[in-house]
Scaffold this active site. Structure first.
Site, PDB file in Angstrom:
ATOM      1  N   GLY A  89      23.124 -22.436  30.068  1.00 30.16           N
ATOM      2  CA  GLY A  89      22.288 -21.279  30.340  1.00 30.16           C
ATOM      3  C   GLY A  89      20.846 -21.703  30.509  1.00 30.16           C
ATOM      4  O   GLY A  89      20.408 -22.718  29.962  1.00 30.16           O
ATOM      5  N   GLN A  94      11.737 -20.973  31.027  1.00 31.28           N
ATOM      6  CA  GLN A  94      11.968 -22.401  30.781  1.00 31.28           C
ATOM      7  C   GLN A  94      11.542 -23.279  31.954  1.00 31.28           C
ATOM      8  O   GLN A  94      11.438 -24.493  31.807  1.00 31.28           O
ATOM      9  CB  GLN A  94      13.447 -22.654  30.459  1.00 31.28           C
ATOM     10  CG  GLN A  94      13.880 -22.061  29.120  1.00 31.28           C
ATOM     11  CD  GLN A  94      15.323 -22.376  28.821  1.00 31.28           C
ATOM     12  OE1 GLN A  94      16.214 -21.647  29.230  1.00 31.28           O
ATOM     13  NE2 GLN A  94      15.567 -23.472  28.114  1.00 31.28           N
ATOM     14  N   CYS A 136      19.099 -26.032  22.787  1.00 27.44           N
ATOM     15  CA  CYS A 136      18.315 -25.450  23.870  1.00 27.44           C
ATOM     16  C   CYS A 136      17.717 -26.572  24.707  1.00 27.44           C
ATOM     17  O   CYS A 136      17.231 -27.558  24.157  1.00 27.44           O
ATOM     18  CB  CYS A 136      17.202 -24.577  23.283  1.00 27.44           C
ATOM     19  SG  CYS A 136      16.141 -23.818  24.531  1.00 27.44           S
ATOM     20  N   LEU A 137      17.758 -26.396  26.007  1.00 31.13           N
ATOM     21  CA  LEU A 137      17.211 -27.412  26.909  1.00 31.13           C
ATOM     22  C   LEU A 137      15.713 -27.587  26.718  1.00 31.13           C
ATOM     23  O   LEU A 137      15.156 -28.619  27.081  1.00 31.13           O
ATOM     24  CB  LEU A 137      17.515 -27.039  28.359  1.00 31.13           C
ATOM     25  CG  LEU A 137      19.014 -26.930  28.685  1.00 31.13           C
ATOM     26  CD1 LEU A 137      19.218 -26.353  30.080  1.00 31.13           C
ATOM     27  CD2 LEU A 137      19.694 -28.286  28.561  1.00 31.13           C
ATOM     28  N   HIS A 179      21.117 -15.793  23.814  1.00 32.94           N
ATOM     29  CA  HIS A 179      20.159 -16.902  23.731  1.00 32.94           C
ATOM     30  C   HIS A 179      19.183 -16.838  24.914  1.00 32.94           C
ATOM     31  O   HIS A 179      17.963 -16.961  24.728  1.00 32.94           O
ATOM     32  CB  HIS A 179      20.937 -18.226  23.735  1.00 32.94           C
ATOM     33  CG  HIS A 179      20.101 -19.462  23.701  1.00 32.94           C
ATOM     34  ND1 HIS A 179      20.138 -20.383  22.674  1.00 32.94           N
ATOM     35  CD2 HIS A 179      19.189 -19.950  24.587  1.00 32.94           C
ATOM     36  CE1 HIS A 179      19.292 -21.367  22.933  1.00 32.94           C
ATOM     37  NE2 HIS A 179      18.701 -21.145  24.090  1.00 32.94           N
ATOM     38  N   GLU A 180      19.713 -16.628  26.117  1.00 31.33           N
ATOM     39  CA  GLU A 180      18.855 -16.628  27.312  1.00 31.33           C
ATOM     40  C   GLU A 180      17.944 -15.404  27.341  1.00 31.33           C
ATOM     41  O   GLU A 180      16.773 -15.511  27.719  1.00 31.33           O
ATOM     42  CB  GLU A 180      19.714 -16.691  28.581  1.00 31.33           C
ATOM     43  CG  GLU A 180      20.609 -17.921  28.702  1.00 31.33           C
ATOM     44  CD  GLU A 180      19.884 -19.227  28.448  1.00 31.33           C
ATOM     45  OE1 GLU A 180      18.675 -19.305  28.690  1.00 31.33           O
ATOM     46  OE2 GLU A 180      20.534 -20.181  27.974  1.00 31.33           O
ATOM     47  N   HIS A 183      14.870 -15.802  25.341  1.00 28.78           N
ATOM     48  CA  HIS A 183      13.797 -16.534  26.038  1.00 28.78           C
ATOM     49  C   HIS A 183      12.869 -15.576  26.781  1.00 28.78           C
ATOM     50  O   HIS A 183      11.667 -15.819  26.888  1.00 28.78           O
ATOM     51  CB  HIS A 183      14.395 -17.518  27.054  1.00 28.78           C
ATOM     52  CG  HIS A 183      14.787 -18.844  26.480  1.00 28.78           C
ATOM     53  ND1 HIS A 183      13.886 -19.711  25.903  1.00 28.78           N
ATOM     54  CD2 HIS A 183      15.997 -19.458  26.414  1.00 28.78           C
ATOM     55  CE1 HIS A 183      14.520 -20.809  25.498  1.00 28.78           C
ATOM     56  NE2 HIS A 183      15.800 -20.678  25.791  1.00 28.78           N
TER      57      HIS A 183
END
Ligand code: ZN
Length: 204
Positions: A89, A94, A136-137, A179-180, A183
């Protein structure tokens, strides 16, 4: 979101706090820059990136959603996510675009496609939450457990249908959406860490 353990995983609360405007010059520079290459993923390890990741995202204007720049952004977000190891995701903030747009790998669909959701918000969460491991990226080399709902409703703008659409999502894919969408409100999973559950508390 980054997958931490096969079959388990990560990435909601969406408040509208800003008016929808057209793309800013900075956003267009990010969208159009670098051709069709992957975009740079911001990291909490860098101070400027960390501040950008805490911004609240705005909707994308409906007219802009029909335009060429939206298409470029959507394609590049998918390409960027696919380029990341274990990525499942990715959200606009991000890559420095504070707009309500996420890419989610739909593990609940045949072929597990990567799909783009503009102007998304979570409109309902049902049932008990369950702890699951997340990464998380934008938070390199860390992971932790977060309590998430396993049964949610999402609302987003369907490009194909030209209108807002509501959908129910369950299980791990629902966790990724949460989660996304966090953000988009400047929230990171590390803000929500819980204790690692005992083995017998984990549903497999
Ligand atoms: Zn993330």
């Amino acid at each position: 979101m980054r997958r931490i353990i096969p079959e388990l995983m990560i990435c909601a609360v969406c408040m509208v706090s800003c008016n929808t405007t057209g793309w800013t010059d900075e956003e267009l520079s990010l969208i159009r820059g670098g051709g069709n290459s992957v975009m740079r993923v911001l990291s909490v390890d860098k101070q400027d990136d960390s501040l950008a990741l805490r911004r609240t995202s705005c909707d994308i204007g409906v007219c802009d959603l029909q335009g060429k720049d939206y298409k470029i952004l959507a394609d590049r977000l998918v390409r960027t996510l696919k380029d990341c190891d274990e990525g499942v995701g990715l959200a606009g903030p991000q890559v420095g675009i504070a707009r309500k747009i996420v890419v989610v790998q739909r593990f609940d669909k045949d072929g597990e496609p990567f799909e783009v959701y503009p102007n998304i918000r979570i409109t309902a969460m049902r049932g008990d939450t369950e702890p699951g491991p997340e990464g998380c990226l934008s938070v390199p080399e860390r992971s932790g457990y977060v309590q998430r709902s396993q049964d949610i409703d999402i609302q987003y703008y369907s490009i194909k249908d030209g209108k807002d659409t509501t959908e129910t999502v369950k299980g791990f894919t629902a966790v990724i959406f949460q989660h996304e969408c966090d953000h988009l409100d400047g929230i990171l999973y590390i803000d929500k860490l819980c204790e690692e559950p005992e083995e017998d508390q984990l549903k497999q």
